[in-house]
Scaffold this active site. Structure first.
Site: not given
Length: 316
Positions: A50, A199
């Protein structure tokens, strides 16, 4: 702060975590992470890959998280991942793992990693070899708990037979429900936790994106199928219905989506990602949302399995 257990080895975390994938290396990111700690969040998710992708940076996010946790290490559960590079496919051979864990420990500035995931399965290395190496790292004290990311059910079984897994990470939301077919039942059977990333459908389900032009020119989501053309138009319609249901309950769409996920199992800990502390506060409000049978039925009508138009990913 509500807490949940991941796996059966004693890993206890806040019921909602924080995904740090898209955080740039700046003071605002540090303030957001530290503010999340102040609010009771203990689960922080990163990976050695990342970085600020908009700047073409791969790596560096672990250093940002480590900087934010300096002096507050005991308050946090740190999860990171190995096994994917910008130029190579998935890797899980023992030599690569040993090199990767030391590099992550250095970047994070820690003496151990709480939860260490294989980012993607390596088709060229038996999962038994990968997890066997991770089990050795547990014995050495370099990591505490083991996880897999985006792994199929059969691989989860094989891995768990070598050393108990605490968590599996995969995409799961109101419109990414593939995990319900095979993976979620296996996790329930084996007592493994599920950590859903994205999510909120990469922000789509939060109701903030109404047109394609709302995405900045350098936003990676422009390349994802669900944000393009007719797919975008169909998905906006779904989100508008979710917004209506959320408004009826007096909550935000993000809170509704996260509350739905939390209701699916006591061993689910979503990790919504955000750069801003106000979004962390909003997301934590999901912990106070109670969904009735009528609410759940309404959500199912709006967004049944397979409702979203377009695949989960896209071409970069």
């Amino acid at each position: 702060m509500q807490r949940r257990l991941l796996g059966s080895q004693g890993l206890e975390v806040s019921a909602l975590g924080l995904g740090t994938m898209m955080m740039p290396d700046n003071d605002e990111s540090v303030r957001t992470i530290q503010g999340a700690l102040d609010l009771g969040v203990t689960m922080f998710d990163t990976a050695d890959l990342y970085g600020d992708y908009t700047l073409g940076q791969f790596g560096g996010n672990e250093k940002t998280l480590g900087r934010a946790l300096r002096g507050r290490r005991d308050e946090a559960i740190v999860a990171t991942k190995f096994g994917v590079t910008h130029t190579q496919g998935p890797k899980g051979d023992p030599a690569y793992i040993k090199k990767s864990v030391d590099a992550s420990l250095y970047s994070l500035g820690l003496d151990h990693i709480d939860l260490y995931y294989q980012h993607r399965p390596d088709p060229n290395t038996p999962i038994e070899d990968t997890v066997g190496t991770l089990a050795d790292l547990v014995k050495q004290g370099k990591i505490r708990y083991i996880g897999l990311s985006e792994a199929p059910a059969d691989l989860i079984r094989r891995a768990h037979a070598v050393h108990p897994l605490s968590a599996v990470q995969t995409e799961y939301s109101l419109w990414s429900r593939e995990v319900e077919d095979e993976v979620l039942p296996v996790l329930g059977e084996l007592g493994i936790g599920l950590v859903p990333y994205s999510p909120l459908g990469r922000g789509f389900l939060a109701g903030q994106i109404k047109t394609f032009e709302d995405l900045p020119a350098d936003d990676y989501r422009r390349y994802y199928e669900r944000f393009q053309g007719d797919n975008f138009a169909k998905n906006v319609e779904i989100v508008s219905l979710i917004e209506q249901l959320a408004a009826q309950k007096g909550v935000t769409p993000a809170q509704l989506g996260l509350a739905w996920l939390l209701s699916r199992s006591e061993r689910i800990v979503p990790i919504p990602g955000t750069k801003r502390l106000e979004r962390v506060r909003e997301n934590l409000g999901a912990l106070d949302v109670e969904l009735s049978a009528e609410d759940l039925a309404g959500i199912e009508r709006i967004s049944p399995k397979g409702a979203a138009a377009g695949g989960r990913f896209g071409a970069f």
